[in-house]
Design an enzyme around this catalytic site. Structure first.
Site, PDB file in Angstrom:
ATOM      1  N   ASP A 186      34.000   9.464  -3.823  1.00  0.00           N
ATOM      2  CA  ASP A 186      33.950  10.915  -3.621  1.00  0.00           C
ATOM      3  C   ASP A 186      33.471  11.622  -4.833  1.00  0.00           C
ATOM      4  O   ASP A 186      34.287  11.611  -5.699  1.00  0.00           O
ATOM      5  CB  ASP A 186      35.228  11.484  -3.089  1.00  0.00           C
ATOM      6  CG  ASP A 186      35.279  12.945  -2.504  1.00  0.00           C
ATOM      7  OD1 ASP A 186      33.893  13.140  -1.992  1.00  0.00           O
ATOM      8  OD2 ASP A 186      36.112  13.474  -2.309  1.00  0.00           O
TER       9      ASP A 186
ATOM     10  N   HIS B 107      32.575  25.269  -6.509  1.00  0.00           N
ATOM     11  CA  HIS B 107      34.149  24.562  -6.359  1.00  0.00           C
ATOM     12  C   HIS B 107      34.684  24.200  -7.769  1.00  0.00           C
ATOM     13  O   HIS B 107      36.003  24.434  -7.617  1.00  0.00           O
ATOM     14  CB  HIS B 107      33.870  23.185  -5.392  1.00  0.00           C
ATOM     15  CG  HIS B 107      35.168  22.728  -5.464  1.00  0.00           C
ATOM     16  ND1 HIS B 107      36.311  23.302  -4.467  1.00  0.00           N
ATOM     17  CD2 HIS B 107      35.457  21.507  -5.531  1.00  0.00           C
ATOM     18  CE1 HIS B 107      37.253  22.340  -4.487  1.00  0.00           C
ATOM     19  NE2 HIS B 107      36.935  21.351  -5.049  1.00  0.00           N
TER      20      HIS B 107
ATOM     21  N   GLU C 272      38.346  19.968   3.155  1.00  0.00           N
ATOM     22  CA  GLU C 272      37.379  19.855   2.109  1.00  0.00           C
ATOM     23  C   GLU C 272      35.941  20.014   2.754  1.00  0.00           C
ATOM     24  O   GLU C 272      35.890  18.984   3.571  1.00  0.00           O
ATOM     25  CB  GLU C 272      37.552  19.199   1.120  1.00  0.00           C
ATOM     26  CG  GLU C 272      38.426  19.499  -0.124  1.00  0.00           C
ATOM     27  CD  GLU C 272      38.372  18.833  -1.395  1.00  0.00           C
ATOM     28  OE1 GLU C 272      39.185  19.223  -2.478  1.00  0.00           O
ATOM     29  OE2 GLU C 272      37.439  17.960  -1.354  1.00  0.00           O
TER      30      GLU C 272
ATOM     31  N   GLU D 141      32.724  19.058   3.051  1.00  0.00           N
ATOM     32  CA  GLU D 141      31.744  17.883   2.437  1.00  0.00           C
ATOM     33  C   GLU D 141      30.600  17.383   3.216  1.00  0.00           C
ATOM     34  O   GLU D 141      30.725  17.414   4.542  1.00  0.00           O
ATOM     35  CB  GLU D 141      32.451  16.884   1.878  1.00  0.00           C
ATOM     36  CG  GLU D 141      33.456  17.210   0.698  1.00  0.00           C
ATOM     37  CD  GLU D 141      33.983  16.205  -0.417  1.00  0.00           C
ATOM     38  OE1 GLU D 141      33.215  15.140  -0.402  1.00  0.00           O
ATOM     39  OE2 GLU D 141      35.046  16.114  -0.662  1.00  0.00           O
TER      40      GLU D 141
ATOM     41  N   ASP E 151      37.040  16.008   3.688  1.00  0.00           N
ATOM     42  CA  ASP E 151      37.813  15.012   2.637  1.00  0.00           C
ATOM     43  C   ASP E 151      39.455  15.858   2.925  1.00  0.00           C
ATOM     44  O   ASP E 151      39.613  16.790   1.851  1.00  0.00           O
ATOM     45  CB  ASP E 151      37.257  15.222   1.544  1.00  0.00           C
ATOM     46  CG  ASP E 151      38.085  14.783   0.164  1.00  0.00           C
ATOM     47  OD1 ASP E 151      38.929  13.778   0.401  1.00  0.00           O
ATOM     48  OD2 ASP E 151      38.130  15.158  -0.960  1.00  0.00           O
TER      49      ASP E 151
ATOM     50  N   ARG F 246      47.378  19.365  -1.232  1.00  0.00           N
ATOM     51  CA  ARG F 246      47.084  19.963  -2.448  1.00  0.00           C
ATOM     52  C   ARG F 246      48.171  19.779  -3.218  1.00  0.00           C
ATOM     53  O   ARG F 246      48.584  19.656  -4.318  1.00  0.00           O
ATOM     54  CB  ARG F 246      46.816  21.577  -2.375  1.00  0.00           C
ATOM     55  CG  ARG F 246      45.635  21.511  -1.753  1.00  0.00           C
ATOM     56  CD  ARG F 246      44.481  21.131  -2.260  1.00  0.00           C
ATOM     57  NE  ARG F 246      43.061  21.498  -1.687  1.00  0.00           N
ATOM     58  CZ  ARG F 246      41.994  21.048  -2.142  1.00  0.00           C
ATOM     59  NH1 ARG F 246      42.019  19.964  -2.931  1.00  0.00           N
ATOM     60  NH2 ARG F 246      40.986  21.570  -1.431  1.00  0.00           N
TER      61      ARG F 246
ATOM     62  N   GLN G 218      48.586  16.247  -4.288  1.00  0.00           N
ATOM     63  CA  GLN G 218      47.523  15.954  -5.173  1.00  0.00           C
ATOM     64  C   GLN G 218      47.887  16.672  -6.670  1.00  0.00           C
ATOM     65  O   GLN G 218      47.591  15.969  -7.629  1.00  0.00           O
ATOM     66  CB  GLN G 218      46.120  16.595  -4.540  1.00  0.00           C
ATOM     67  CG  GLN G 218      45.095  16.478  -5.643  1.00  0.00           C
ATOM     68  CD  GLN G 218      43.919  17.195  -5.086  1.00  0.00           C
ATOM     69  OE1 GLN G 218      43.859  17.528  -4.021  1.00  0.00           O
ATOM     70  NE2 GLN G 218      42.902  17.116  -5.726  1.00  0.00           N
TER      71      GLN G 218
ATOM     72  N   LYS H 200      45.064  12.095  -1.068  1.00  0.00           N
ATOM     73  CA  LYS H 200      43.701  12.049  -0.344  1.00  0.00           C
ATOM     74  C   LYS H 200      43.593  10.841   0.509  1.00  0.00           C
ATOM     75  O   LYS H 200      42.992  11.005   1.496  1.00  0.00           O
ATOM     76  CB  LYS H 200      42.728  11.879  -1.489  1.00  0.00           C
ATOM     77  CG  LYS H 200      42.519  13.089  -2.521  1.00  0.00           C
ATOM     78  CD  LYS H 200      41.238  14.187  -1.844  1.00  0.00           C
ATOM     79  CE  LYS H 200      41.144  15.300  -2.771  1.00  0.00           C
ATOM     80  NZ  LYS H 200      40.199  16.095  -2.300  1.00  0.00           N
TER      81      LYS H 200
ATOM     82  N   THR I 249      40.281  10.826   5.952  1.00  0.00           N
ATOM     83  CA  THR I 249      39.112  11.223   5.613  1.00  0.00           C
ATOM     84  C   THR I 249      38.405  11.051   7.026  1.00  0.00           C
ATOM     85  O   THR I 249      38.081  10.091   7.574  1.00  0.00           O
ATOM     86  CB  THR I 249      38.033  10.645   4.656  1.00  0.00           C
ATOM     87  OG1 THR I 249      39.134  10.546   3.368  1.00  0.00           O
ATOM     88  CG2 THR I 249      36.870  11.177   4.311  1.00  0.00           C
TER      89      THR I 249
ATOM     90  N   GLU J 110      40.534  27.561  -2.197  1.00  0.00           N
ATOM     91  CA  GLU J 110      39.873  28.493  -2.685  1.00  0.00           C
ATOM     92  C   GLU J 110      39.432  29.854  -1.858  1.00  0.00           C
ATOM     93  O   GLU J 110      39.710  31.178  -2.261  1.00  0.00           O
ATOM     94  CB  GLU J 110      38.117  27.935  -2.692  1.00  0.00           C
ATOM     95  CG  GLU J 110      38.104  26.661  -3.581  1.00  0.00           C
ATOM     96  CD  GLU J 110      36.659  26.080  -3.716  1.00  0.00           C
ATOM     97  OE1 GLU J 110      35.653  26.587  -3.966  1.00  0.00           O
ATOM     98  OE2 GLU J 110      36.679  25.349  -2.573  1.00  0.00           O
TER      99      GLU J 110
END
Length: 459
Positions: A130, A137, A203, A205, A237, A241, A244, A257, A261, A368
């Site tokens: 990844d 970002h 996320e 992606e 993904d 948080r 992580q 993570k 996925t 975000e």
């Protein structure tokens, strides 16, 4: 005049004859996996087409690549075979070709209603990397966690940053995701929190699916990298948080993570995306020679994320972005991945990194969009800072052509859920209950019914 299929394909379909994405499906639960392409509301079974000897080109005529349970063998054949297959399929499905159009028995056997198909992972994914290749970002994360003076480290502008992810937990759209458990940073002198993640995030992606790959010790030239990429899928993904943030220093993401996925079931080929090529970004400083492309190419793919809150009927768009915001192109990502001699293999997956646009309504994650939970989103009378149990998260992606749309289908999960007491991953509660009843039976019920003297005789 453009291509036209003999099948009725609605004008707003994501799967016109210009697309023909590849996937793996079961037409019914007791059937073996089959390779197919999407056309309108149908899946064309390529094992049937191959058995009818309709792949008659020099590269595919004697191949059994479409009689497999995944696309890996076909991917290994490379771009000439992919182009041959695409030309054959577009001809067979066109309104001017009678072979399939006029053969009712063959049509019935080869064309399966998409609503009846169970979609599976299209490839056997041996390895998954990844990347972190979107400047918006990276800037947003840097502002939140590093400050405005130095939001992005200098090395980010010199090479495509990435980490090696967990291939075994990549699942196809529609597969449940369990809210992960792990540690969060301690408060004051308390020990670290342990339990379900309280900051579950998506996320937005995309991911490149590797084709022929390369031998160990043999890097791939950046200007030849596109020949080693079969196509793209949507990718979520998933990110915890809190887990992580506590674990990532000094070696990067792990349990935050690796729990899951999600990818979309259809791989849209680079050939289908060719009309939507756009210029890559201006890179400053200029990349080193091994990353310098003769022609820097991105793809104009519109991306959207919707959330359907738990207990509600309606979904709400939370962000709209575009794949063209990628700073390091997919060719640069692949070339960098192999420059040290690392070997890629057919079916390997290369995540693009979170695709955030430059404005708040285009950010590619709740981290975000809510600025790490400080600005809740309003979704039909409820608010969200991060994903809650029962929420459905839906990704879509498409390219708008002249009178047609090339789409990826949906990449969705419904619902996100936490581990419940009877789940296999949390057996302590069940064991405690069983022990209670066994002990109760032995000490309270069994003495009233058993004889005072028990003898055993073995014969």
């Amino acid at each position: 005049m453009g291509l036209k299929s003999f099948l009725e394909v609605q004008s707003d379909s994501q799967f016109p004859i210009e697309n023909l994405p590849y996937g793996v499906f079961r037409p019914a639960p007791d059937f073996e996996p089959r390779i197919g392409v999407a056309i309108g509301d149908y899946v064309l079974d390529l094992s049937v087409i191959a058995s009818a000897d309709l792949f008659d080109g020099p590269l595919l005529k004697n191949s059994d690549c479409f009689n497999q349970s995944n696309l890996n063998k076909f991917l290994e054949l490379g771009r000439p075979a992919w182009k041959e297959a695409r030309a054959t399929l577009q001809k067979l499905l066109s309104d001017t070709e009678p072979i399939l159009r006029d053969d009712a028995f063959l049509r019935q056997k080869a064309l399966q209603p998409m609503d009846n198909a169970e979609m599976l992972l299209p490839v056997a994914i041996g390895d998954y990397t990844d990347f972190y290749s979107n400047i918006n970002h990276a800037t947003n994360c840097g502002l939140m966690f590093r400050g405005s003076e130095n939001p992005i480290k200098p090395n980010w502008f010199c090479l495509p940053i990435a980490y090696h992810g967990r291939a075994s937990s990549i699942v196809v759209s529609g597969t449940d995701i369990i809210r992960p458990r792990g540690q969060d940073r301690p408060k004051g002198n308390s020990p670290p929190y342990f339990g379900p993640s309280r900051k579950m995030d998506f996320e937005l992606e995309m991911a490149a699916v590797v084709g022929p790959g390369n031998k160990l010790g043999k890097p791939i030239d950046v200007n030849e990298a596109a020949d080693h990429i079969f196509g793209l899928v949507l990718m979520n993904d998933w990110s915890a948080r809190d887990i992580q943030g506590w674990e990532c220093v000094p070696l990067g993401p792990f349990l935050g993570k690796s729990f899951g996925t999600t990818i979309s079931p259809w791989i849209v080929t680079l050939d289908a995306l060719e009309p939507f090529v756009c210029d890559g970004p201006k890179q400053n400083p200029p990349p080193l020679p091994y990353l310098a492309e003769k022609e820097s190419r991105n793809y104009d793919i519109e991306l959207e994320v919707l959330i359907k809150p738990a207990g509600q009927e309606h979904s709400y768009a939370v962000t709209k972005s575009n794949f063209k915001h990628l700073y390091w192109t997919i060719s640069q990502q692949l070339a960098h991945h192999t420059v040290n001699g690392c070997n890629l293999r057919p079916g390997d997956l290369l995540g693009s990194g979170t695709m955030s646009g430059p404005e708040p309504g285009t950010y590619g994650s709740l981290l975000e969009l809510t600025w790490n939970g400080t600005k809740p989103l309003s979704l039909g009378g409820v608010t969200r800072t991060f994903i809650e149990d029962g929420d459905e998260v839906i990704f879509t992606g498409c390219c708008k052509g002249n009178g047609y749309t090339v789409g990826f289908g949906k990449c969705s999960v419904s619902p996100i859920r936490s581990i419940k007491p009877f789940d296999c991953g949390n057996m302590s509660w069940l064991l405690a209950v069983c022990s209670y009843f066994l002990l109760s039976y032995y000490f309270f019920l069994l003495p009233t019914s058993r004889p005072t003297t028990v003898g055993y005789r073995f014969t």
